[in-house]
Design a protein around this motif. Structure first.
Motif, PDB file in Angstrom:
ATOM      1  N   ASN A  21      11.406  13.746  -0.191  1.00 55.99           N
ATOM      2  CA  ASN A  21      10.528  12.639   0.204  1.00 55.99           C
ATOM      3  C   ASN A  21      10.099  11.827  -1.012  1.00 55.99           C
ATOM      4  OD1 ASN A  21       8.853  11.157   2.075  1.00 55.99           O
ATOM      5  ND2 ASN A  21       7.106  12.188   1.122  1.00 55.99           N
ATOM      6  N   ASP A  28      11.424   4.426   9.676  1.00 56.30           N
ATOM      7  CA  ASP A  28      12.131   4.032  10.895  1.00 56.30           C
ATOM      8  C   ASP A  28      11.372   2.985  11.705  1.00 56.30           C
ATOM      9  OD1 ASP A  28      10.214   5.937  11.436  1.00 56.30           O
ATOM     10  OD2 ASP A  28      11.382   6.936  13.009  1.00 56.30           O
ATOM     11  N   SER A  79       6.082   7.044   3.436  1.00 51.80           N
ATOM     12  CA  SER A  79       6.951   8.203   3.245  1.00 51.80           C
ATOM     13  C   SER A  79       8.382   7.854   3.650  1.00 51.80           C
ATOM     14  CB  SER A  79       6.453   9.374   4.094  1.00 51.80           C
ATOM     15  OG  SER A  79       7.438  10.376   4.217  1.00 51.80           O
ATOM     16  N   THR A  80       9.342   8.123   2.758  1.00 58.91           N
ATOM     17  CA  THR A  80      10.742   7.877   3.121  1.00 58.91           C
ATOM     18  C   THR A  80      11.212   8.844   4.188  1.00 58.91           C
ATOM     19  OG1 THR A  80      11.503   9.295   1.293  1.00 58.91           O
ATOM     20  CG2 THR A  80      11.349   6.924   0.855  1.00 58.91           C
ATOM     21  N   ALA A  81      10.507   9.949   4.366  1.00 63.01           N
ATOM     22  CA  ALA A  81      10.925  10.943   5.363  1.00 63.01           C
ATOM     23  C   ALA A  81      10.432  10.611   6.762  1.00 63.01           C
ATOM     24  CB  ALA A  81      10.427  12.328   4.956  1.00 63.01           C
ATOM     25  N   THR A  82       9.261   9.959   6.868  1.00 66.77           N
ATOM     26  CA  THR A  82       8.653   9.819   8.190  1.00 66.77           C
ATOM     27  C   THR A  82       8.258   8.403   8.589  1.00 66.77           C
ATOM     28  OG1 THR A  82       6.443  10.265   7.274  1.00 66.77           O
ATOM     29  CG2 THR A  82       7.712  12.155   8.068  1.00 66.77           C
ATOM     30  N   ARG A 142      16.479  11.202   5.596  1.00 65.67           N
ATOM     31  CA  ARG A 142      15.973  12.369   6.324  1.00 65.67           C
ATOM     32  C   ARG A 142      16.475  13.672   5.716  1.00 65.67           C
ATOM     33  NH1 ARG A 142      16.973   9.207  11.459  1.00 65.67           N
ATOM     34  NH2 ARG A 142      14.935   8.381  12.047  1.00 65.67           N
ATOM     35  N   SER A 143      17.567  13.631   4.981  1.00 62.23           N
ATOM     36  CA  SER A 143      18.117  14.841   4.367  1.00 62.23           C
ATOM     37  C   SER A 143      17.886  14.874   2.859  1.00 62.23           C
ATOM     38  CB  SER A 143      19.623  14.932   4.650  1.00 62.23           C
ATOM     39  OG  SER A 143      20.305  13.803   4.127  1.00 62.23           O
ATOM     40  N   VAL A 179      17.684   4.936   6.648  1.00 58.41           N
ATOM     41  CA  VAL A 179      16.667   5.832   7.208  1.00 58.41           C
ATOM     42  C   VAL A 179      17.267   7.200   7.486  1.00 58.41           C
ATOM     43  CG1 VAL A 179      15.151   6.224   9.173  1.00 58.41           C
ATOM     44  CG2 VAL A 179      15.320   3.940   8.157  1.00 58.41           C
ATOM     45  N   SER A 180      18.458   7.225   8.053  1.00 56.54           N
ATOM     46  CA  SER A 180      19.123   8.485   8.358  1.00 56.54           C
ATOM     47  C   SER A 180      19.430   9.267   7.089  1.00 56.54           C
ATOM     48  CB  SER A 180      20.407   8.212   9.147  1.00 56.54           C
ATOM     49  OG  SER A 180      21.097   9.410   9.415  1.00 56.54           O
TER      50      SER A 180
END
Length: 213
Positions: free
Chosen positions: A116, A52, A46-49, A112-113, A108-109
């Protein structure tokens, strides 16, 4: 490197045991002749979670597909993060744009916006040191992934290698095996030598052969 074949020599639900099995074979590789390297690949992230935790991997990049209608928003967010080796390719059949970007804290930052997406992580060729492998094992968690060593065995130069498939990662088109599995790559015409190498590391049975590199 010519085409190899693979034999599965070990499987376990415990990643530590699978790594120990891979290490037993790695101790038998030949040094000082052909170039050797290690690379990592993880899929379905997941690119959202998930991204990192892979920031610790040296030289890692993230690739993912973006629907064409979402491309303007994505491009505006990541355009300043692109480097010379990053690329974007439009696939007409799927209507998606495939991106490959260096995995950085800024990337990564940015995600988050954003919506996904499903991402894959890969690396350039790395040194085959145990430290690099153990670093990857420390962050992979439940992701389907592989560590792939291209190297020489004592009696095999052109088609030698080793793979550690994690969390059922599918090797060369098969559906994968449950848990974590170690695959020995060797010349397809030398099954006796492959079996001898496996036995020297404590593995009596070879499952295969299957398609290799």
């Amino acid at each position: 490197m010519g085409n190899s074949v693979t034999w599965r020599v070990f499987s376990s639900p415990e990643v530590g045991l699978a790594w120990a099995a891979a290490s037993a074979l790695l101790e038998r590789h030949r040094t000082g002749c052909c170039p050797s390297h290690l690379d990592f690949y993880a899929q379905g992230l997941s690119t959202a979670t998930d991204l990192d935790r892979f920031l610790a991997i040296p030289g890692a990049s993230a690739s993912f597909d973006v629907p064409l209608e979402q491309w303007p928003a994505i491009a505006a967010s990541v355009n300043d993060l692109r480097r010379d080796r990053d690329w974007a390719t439009y696939y007409r059949d799927s209507g998606k744009i495939h991106l490959n970007l260096d995995l950085t804290p800024a990337l990564v930052s940015a995600f988050r916006s954003l919506p996904n997406f499903v991402a894959d992580i890969s690396t350039p060729y790395l040194d085959i040191s145990n430290a690099n492998a153990e670093l990857f094992l420390s962050v992979v968690e439940d992701a389907q992934a592989e560590l792939a060593w291209r190297l020489c065995w004592p009696r095999e130069h052109d088609r030698g290698g080793l793979q550690l498939a994690l969390n059922g990662y599918p090797i060369w088109g098969n559906e994968g095996f449950p848990g974590h599995s170690v695959f020995l790559h060797y010349h397809g015409g030398k099954p006796e030598e492959a079996a001898e190498l496996a036995r020297s590391a404590g593995f009596a049975d070879l499952d295969g052969p299957g398609s290799g590199w």
